[in-house]
Design an enzyme around this catalytic site. Structure first.
Site, PDB file in Angstrom:
ATOM      1  N   ASN A   1       0.875  -1.182   0.000  1.00 51.38           N
ATOM      2  CA  ASN A   1       0.000   0.000   0.000  1.00 51.38           C
ATOM      3  C   ASN A   1       0.912   1.232   0.000  1.00 51.38           C
ATOM      4  O   ASN A   1       1.463   1.590   1.040  1.00 51.38           O
ATOM      5  CB  ASN A   1      -0.888  -0.024   1.251  1.00 51.38           C
ATOM      6  CG  ASN A   1      -1.679   1.267   1.405  1.00 51.38           C
ATOM      7  OD1 ASN A   1      -1.783   2.065   0.477  1.00 51.38           O
ATOM      8  ND2 ASN A   1      -2.255   1.467   2.592  1.00 51.38           N
TER       9      ASN A   1
ATOM     10  N   LYS B   1       0.177   4.238  -0.254  1.00 49.01           N
ATOM     11  CA  LYS B   1      -0.451   5.450   0.309  1.00 49.01           C
ATOM     12  C   LYS B   1      -0.176   6.641  -0.609  1.00 49.01           C
ATOM     13  O   LYS B   1      -0.061   6.465  -1.821  1.00 49.01           O
ATOM     14  CB  LYS B   1       0.033   5.695   1.738  1.00 49.01           C
ATOM     15  CG  LYS B   1      -0.052   4.458   2.623  1.00 49.01           C
ATOM     16  CD  LYS B   1       0.059   4.798   4.074  1.00 49.01           C
ATOM     17  CE  LYS B   1       0.112   3.524   4.889  1.00 49.01           C
ATOM     18  NZ  LYS B   1      -0.142   3.721   6.289  1.00 49.01           N
TER      19      LYS B   1
ATOM     20  N   HIS C   1      -9.685   1.306   4.599  1.00 52.66           N
ATOM     21  CA  HIS C   1      -8.424   1.473   5.343  1.00 52.66           C
ATOM     22  C   HIS C   1      -8.686   2.403   6.527  1.00 52.66           C
ATOM     23  O   HIS C   1      -9.474   3.347   6.430  1.00 52.66           O
ATOM     24  CB  HIS C   1      -7.347   2.058   4.423  1.00 52.66           C
ATOM     25  CG  HIS C   1      -5.986   2.023   5.035  1.00 52.66           C
ATOM     26  ND1 HIS C   1      -5.571   2.934   5.976  1.00 52.66           N
ATOM     27  CD2 HIS C   1      -4.944   1.155   4.860  1.00 52.66           C
ATOM     28  CE1 HIS C   1      -4.340   2.635   6.351  1.00 52.66           C
ATOM     29  NE2 HIS C   1      -3.936   1.563   5.695  1.00 52.66           N
TER      30      HIS C   1
ATOM     31  N   GLU D   1      -7.124   4.772   7.715  1.00 52.31           N
ATOM     32  CA  GLU D   1      -6.893   6.207   7.455  1.00 52.31           C
ATOM     33  C   GLU D   1      -8.107   6.823   6.770  1.00 52.31           C
ATOM     34  O   GLU D   1      -8.445   7.986   7.016  1.00 52.31           O
ATOM     35  CB  GLU D   1      -5.608   6.378   6.624  1.00 52.31           C
ATOM     36  CG  GLU D   1      -4.371   6.093   7.479  1.00 52.31           C
ATOM     37  CD  GLU D   1      -3.154   5.602   6.723  1.00 52.31           C
ATOM     38  OE1 GLU D   1      -3.127   5.683   5.475  1.00 52.31           O
ATOM     39  OE2 GLU D   1      -2.217   5.124   7.396  1.00 52.31           O
TER      40      GLU D   1
ATOM     41  N   GLU E   1      -5.847  -4.940  10.356  1.00 51.29           N
ATOM     42  CA  GLU E   1      -4.819  -3.935  10.607  1.00 51.29           C
ATOM     43  C   GLU E   1      -5.135  -3.191  11.900  1.00 51.29           C
ATOM     44  O   GLU E   1      -5.941  -2.244  11.895  1.00 51.29           O
ATOM     45  CB  GLU E   1      -4.775  -2.922   9.456  1.00 51.29           C
ATOM     46  CG  GLU E   1      -4.436  -3.535   8.113  1.00 51.29           C
ATOM     47  CD  GLU E   1      -3.812  -2.512   7.180  1.00 51.29           C
ATOM     48  OE1 GLU E   1      -2.720  -2.774   6.686  1.00 51.29           O
ATOM     49  OE2 GLU E   1      -4.401  -1.441   6.974  1.00 51.29           O
TER      50      GLU E   1
ATOM     51  N   GLY F   1       2.042   2.186  10.837  1.00 52.36           N
ATOM     52  CA  GLY F   1       3.009   3.274  10.699  1.00 52.36           C
ATOM     53  C   GLY F   1       3.641   3.690  12.015  1.00 52.36           C
ATOM     54  O   GLY F   1       4.291   4.729  12.094  1.00 52.36           O
TER      55      GLY F   1
ATOM     56  N   SER G   1       3.021  -2.284  10.472  1.00 47.36           N
ATOM     57  CA  SER G   1       4.465  -2.306  10.723  1.00 47.36           C
ATOM     58  C   SER G   1       5.110  -3.667  10.435  1.00 47.36           C
ATOM     59  O   SER G   1       5.999  -4.098  11.176  1.00 47.36           O
ATOM     60  CB  SER G   1       4.766  -1.844  12.153  1.00 47.36           C
ATOM     61  OG  SER G   1       4.336  -0.500  12.326  1.00 47.36           O
TER      62      SER G   1
HETATM   63  C1  PEP Z   1      -1.011   0.193   5.989  1.00 53.28           C
HETATM   64  O1  PEP Z   1      -1.131   1.393   5.918  1.00 53.28           O
HETATM   65  O2  PEP Z   1      -1.824  -0.542   5.404  1.00 53.28           O
HETATM   66  C2  PEP Z   1       0.098  -0.345   6.782  1.00 53.28           C
HETATM   67  C3  PEP Z   1       0.044  -1.584   7.165  1.00 53.28           C
HETATM   68  O3  PEP Z   1       1.136   0.531   7.059  1.00 53.28           O
HETATM   69  P1  PEP Z   1       2.536   0.168   7.787  1.00 53.28           P
HETATM   70  O4  PEP Z   1       3.028  -1.127   7.196  1.00 53.28           O
HETATM   71  O5  PEP Z   1       3.430   1.328   7.453  1.00 53.28           O
HETATM   72  O6  PEP Z   1       2.247   0.055   9.236  1.00 53.28           O
END
Ligand code: PEP
Length: 246
Positions: free
Chosen positions: A9, A11, A93, A95, A164, A170, A208
């Site tokens: 992803n 972003k 997601h 976000e 998630e 992040g 992460s």
């Molecule tokens: C994401 O935004 O889907 C995600 C898993 O981000 P990160 O791996 O940076 O935590």
């Protein structure tokens, strides 16, 4: 048999030169045992499609409108994504849920719109830290997934789910493999009970994931791969994570 799937992803990151370099690195490391895909920002889908055509690596978008077409300025429809060759669209997601007030029911409508055009929705679910601390993790993700199940019925067998935890995205904090597995097992049971093919739905872990923790996470019985944010922007890291999946 659920083949592992690793999805990057990106972003709101990237540029034409940076994307070309990243994709070249991912392509150079083929073949992969796992299914691999990248979800690029909308303006880059065309060139991503050209770069990845016939490579075996899929591509997708990070969102998709719930509407078919019309006066929805700024929205991108599932039909348009299908025309761009997208195999996947991330929907719900955290976000988008947090910054764009997306509800469970809107996310379910987006998933339905994607499926109707042959695009596989990656339906994201996950709890906040406050919800985890209150012992509400399984209740929250069950509610989020139930909205998609209620809307899709048997078609839910055609989705991908991404668990998630919001507190792990992040932040550098990762759910332990045992914490993630517990939630994945509960989601799997919910999917199995909901639809004949529900047990075959791939459930990805995101939050992460890095080269040094991917193998242990992906080794859990109900973790079918990962949705990767930050680490998907560096070819060497993303490739290592894809390799950890099989
Ligand atoms: C994401 O935004 O889907 C995600 C898993 O981000 P990160 O791996 O940076 O935590």
């Amino acid at each position: 048999m659920r083949n592992k799937l690793v999805v990057g992803n990106w972003k709101m990151h990237g540029s034409r030169p940076a994307n070309a370099e990243l994709l070249a690195g991912i392509l150079a490391a083929r073949p992969y045992a796992a299914d691999v895909a990248v979800c690029a920002p909308f303006p880059y889908l065309g060139e991503t499609a050209v770069a990845l055509a016939a490579s075996g690596i899929g591509w997708g978008a990070q969102d998709c409108s719930a509407h078919e077409q019309g006066a929805y300025t700024g929205e991108v429809s599932a039909a348009m994504l299908a025309e761009c060759g997208c195999r996947y669209a991330i929907v719900g997601h955290s976000e988008r849920r947090a910054y764009h007030a997306e509800s469970d029911s809107l996310v379910a409508d987006k998933a339905a719109a994607a499926l109707a055009h042959g695009v596989t929705p990656i339906v994201c679910v996950g709890e906040t830290l406050a919800e985890r601390d209150a012992g509400r993790t399984e209740e929250v993700v069950a509610r989020q997934l139930a909205a998609a199940i209620d809307k899709l019925g048997e078609r839910v067998a055609g989705i991908v789910v991404a668990y998630e935890p919001v507190w792990a995205i992040g932040t550098g904090r990762t759910a332990t493999p045992a914490q993630a597995q517990q939630v994945h097992r509960a989601l799997r049971a919910q999917l199995q009970a909901a639809a004949a093919g529900g047990g075959g739905v791939r459930i990805l872990y995101g939050g992460s994931v890095k080269p040094d923790n991917a193998a242990e996470l992906f080794g859990q019985p109900d973790i079918d791969g990962g949705l990767i944010g930050g680490a998907s922007l560096k070819a060497v890291d993303f490739v290592a994570i894809c390799r950890a999946a099989g």
